[in-house]
Design a protein around this motif. Sequence first.
Motif, PDB file in Angstrom:
ATOM      1  N   GLU A   1       0.779  -1.278  -0.060  1.00  0.00           N
ATOM      2  CA  GLU A   1       0.130  -0.122   0.092  1.00  0.00           C
ATOM      3  C   GLU A   1       0.771   1.261  -0.049  1.00  0.00           C
ATOM      4  N   PHE A   2       1.763   1.373   0.865  1.00  0.00           N
ATOM      5  CA  PHE A   2       2.721   2.231   0.902  1.00  0.00           C
ATOM      6  C   PHE A   2       3.867   2.260  -0.284  1.00  0.00           C
ATOM      7  N   LEU A   3       3.990   1.317  -0.916  1.00  0.00           N
ATOM      8  CA  LEU A   3       4.851   1.482  -2.172  1.00  0.00           C
ATOM      9  C   LEU A   3       4.092   2.098  -3.163  1.00  0.00           C
ATOM     10  N   GLN A   4       2.734   1.881  -3.138  1.00  0.00           N
ATOM     11  CA  GLN A   4       1.950   2.376  -4.401  1.00  0.00           C
ATOM     12  C   GLN A   4       1.542   3.916  -4.324  1.00  0.00           C
ATOM     13  N   ALA A   5       1.365   4.320  -2.704  1.00  0.00           N
ATOM     14  CA  ALA A   5       0.949   5.505  -2.346  1.00  0.00           C
ATOM     15  C   ALA A   5       2.118   6.476  -2.297  1.00  0.00           C
ATOM     16  N   LYS A   6       3.192   5.940  -1.687  1.00  0.00           N
ATOM     17  CA  LYS A   6       4.518   6.933  -1.415  1.00  0.00           C
ATOM     18  C   LYS A   6       5.827   6.896  -2.380  1.00  0.00           C
ATOM     19  N   GLY A   7       5.723   5.859  -3.068  1.00  0.00           N
ATOM     20  CA  GLY A   7       7.040   5.411  -4.075  1.00  0.00           C
ATOM     21  C   GLY A   7       8.004   4.549  -3.544  1.00  0.00           C
ATOM     22  N   THR A   8       9.277   4.658  -3.891  1.00  0.00           N
ATOM     23  CA  THR A   8      10.236   3.730  -3.402  1.00  0.00           C
ATOM     24  C   THR A   8      10.405   3.626  -1.973  1.00  0.00           C
ATOM     25  N   LEU A   9      10.646   2.499  -1.499  1.00  0.00           N
ATOM     26  CA  LEU A   9      10.827   2.319  -0.229  1.00  0.00           C
ATOM     27  C   LEU A   9      12.270   1.752   0.528  1.00  0.00           C
ATOM     28  N   VAL A  10      12.720   2.089   1.554  1.00  0.00           N
ATOM     29  CA  VAL A  10      13.952   1.592   2.092  1.00  0.00           C
ATOM     30  C   VAL A  10      13.861   0.278   2.786  1.00  0.00           C
ATOM     31  N   TRP A  11      14.456  -0.847   2.712  1.00  0.00           N
ATOM     32  CA  TRP A  11      14.133  -1.981   3.004  1.00  0.00           C
ATOM     33  C   TRP A  11      15.330  -2.603   3.916  1.00  0.00           C
ATOM     34  N   ILE A  12      15.191  -3.011   5.274  1.00  0.00           N
ATOM     35  CA  ILE A  12      16.293  -3.528   5.997  1.00  0.00           C
ATOM     36  C   ILE A  12      15.885  -5.112   6.035  1.00  0.00           C
ATOM     37  N   ALA A  13      17.016  -5.733   5.742  1.00  0.00           N
ATOM     38  CA  ALA A  13      16.837  -7.296   5.837  1.00  0.00           C
ATOM     39  C   ALA A  13      17.797  -7.778   6.497  1.00  0.00           C
TER      40      ALA A  13
ATOM     41  N   SER B   1      22.778  -3.398 -12.203  1.00  0.00           N
ATOM     42  CA  SER B   1      21.892  -2.965 -11.650  1.00  0.00           C
ATOM     43  C   SER B   1      20.481  -3.524 -11.866  1.00  0.00           C
ATOM     44  N   THR B   2      20.443  -4.680 -12.547  1.00  0.00           N
ATOM     45  CA  THR B   2      19.422  -5.803 -12.634  1.00  0.00           C
ATOM     46  C   THR B   2      18.674  -5.892 -11.437  1.00  0.00           C
ATOM     47  N   PRO B   3      17.439  -5.630 -11.332  1.00  0.00           N
ATOM     48  CA  PRO B   3      16.658  -5.707 -10.095  1.00  0.00           C
ATOM     49  C   PRO B   3      16.209  -7.272  -9.819  1.00  0.00           C
ATOM     50  N   ARG B   4      15.836  -7.638  -8.570  1.00  0.00           N
ATOM     51  CA  ARG B   4      15.454  -8.886  -8.223  1.00  0.00           C
ATOM     52  C   ARG B   4      13.853  -8.866  -7.665  1.00  0.00           C
ATOM     53  N   TYR B   5      13.436  -9.808  -7.493  1.00  0.00           N
ATOM     54  CA  TYR B   5      12.165  -9.999  -6.796  1.00  0.00           C
ATOM     55  C   TYR B   5      12.351 -10.772  -5.730  1.00  0.00           C
ATOM     56  N   VAL B   6      11.525 -10.670  -4.783  1.00  0.00           N
ATOM     57  CA  VAL B   6      11.537 -11.674  -3.439  1.00  0.00           C
ATOM     58  C   VAL B   6      10.062 -11.713  -3.215  1.00  0.00           C
ATOM     59  N   ASP B   7       9.632 -12.918  -3.084  1.00  0.00           N
ATOM     60  CA  ASP B   7       8.216 -13.560  -2.742  1.00  0.00           C
ATOM     61  C   ASP B   7       8.127 -13.095  -1.508  1.00  0.00           C
ATOM     62  N   VAL B   8       6.652 -12.948  -1.160  1.00  0.00           N
ATOM     63  CA  VAL B   8       6.091 -12.275  -0.144  1.00  0.00           C
ATOM     64  C   VAL B   8       6.335 -12.822   1.243  1.00  0.00           C
ATOM     65  N   LYS B   9       6.354 -14.476   1.247  1.00  0.00           N
ATOM     66  CA  LYS B   9       6.753 -15.074   2.196  1.00  0.00           C
ATOM     67  C   LYS B   9       8.163 -15.130   2.744  1.00  0.00           C
ATOM     68  N   THR B  10       9.018 -14.941   1.777  1.00  0.00           N
ATOM     69  CA  THR B  10      10.393 -14.762   2.055  1.00  0.00           C
ATOM     70  C   THR B  10      10.803 -13.054   2.330  1.00  0.00           C
ATOM     71  N   PHE B  11       9.992 -12.564   1.885  1.00  0.00           N
ATOM     72  CA  PHE B  11      10.217 -10.944   2.342  1.00  0.00           C
ATOM     73  C   PHE B  11      10.056 -10.963   3.702  1.00  0.00           C
ATOM     74  N   GLU B  12       9.005 -11.495   4.087  1.00  0.00           N
ATOM     75  CA  GLU B  12       8.490 -11.467   5.470  1.00  0.00           C
ATOM     76  C   GLU B  12       9.544 -12.125   6.667  1.00  0.00           C
ATOM     77  N   ILE B  13      10.181 -13.267   6.045  1.00  0.00           N
ATOM     78  CA  ILE B  13      11.134 -13.867   6.962  1.00  0.00           C
ATOM     79  C   ILE B  13      12.309 -13.019   7.016  1.00  0.00           C
ATOM     80  N   LEU B  14      12.925 -12.408   5.951  1.00  0.00           N
ATOM     81  CA  LEU B  14      13.932 -11.474   5.883  1.00  0.00           C
ATOM     82  C   LEU B  14      13.875 -10.317   6.645  1.00  0.00           C
ATOM     83  N   THR B  15      12.585 -10.071   6.867  1.00  0.00           N
ATOM     84  CA  THR B  15      12.477  -8.541   7.231  1.00  0.00           C
ATOM     85  C   THR B  15      11.834  -8.843   8.905  1.00  0.00           C
ATOM     86  N   LYS B  16      11.450  -9.823   9.396  1.00  0.00           N
ATOM     87  CA  LYS B  16      11.027 -10.005  10.620  1.00  0.00           C
ATOM     88  C   LYS B  16      11.878  -9.373  11.890  1.00  0.00           C
TER      89      LYS B  16
END
Length: 199
Positions: free
Chosen positions: A103-115, A169-184
Amino acid sequence: MLRLADYIEYKPTKIYDQGTLPQCSAFAYLAALTENIEQEFGVLVEFDIKKEYDRMIKSGIEKTFIERFGDIGRKDGFKSIDGKYLVKVEAIVKIKPLDFTREFLQAKGTLVWIAWIYKGYSLTKADKNAVLIPLSTSTKRSARTHAMFIAGYDKDRGYKFYNSWGKNSTPRYVDVKTFEILTKGLCVYYFDLISLIKL
């Protein structure tokens, strides 16, 4: 209520390479900020990553690196390399809970992610669709973290992110479940109220 999109796509113009320097936080904060400025104001503003990292370290504030950058952005701002602009950010805000990331990605733009960094797990190795290999909850976590930035979402692949390891600079994708584990227990941040001041 915001209707969530199945696909969100930002295409950063500038990707920084931290090289051998411990500057992932500066990369994540300033690269995401650069993209948000371009999206909002239509101007490409580049920053001196090493200079701003050193400035943040010297601040001596007992906070996380990203929160230190947030304090600098609010109080003094960041000058562009060419000296034409001063950028100030009113706040860098934690997204809680993580379910609101899209939701915030869509509304606010790019996000900073700590994993978290997991032992033997690669944050760059991906399949033919550029999706990271799924992470098992049994994989051992190290005590280290890494900062990246999120620049999109794909309902079939998950969150699109950029790393600062290497010049690719090739982007990568992370599935939602793995994203949640990495960010817990960690954070994703969005920028609130960016000001672009011409000097």
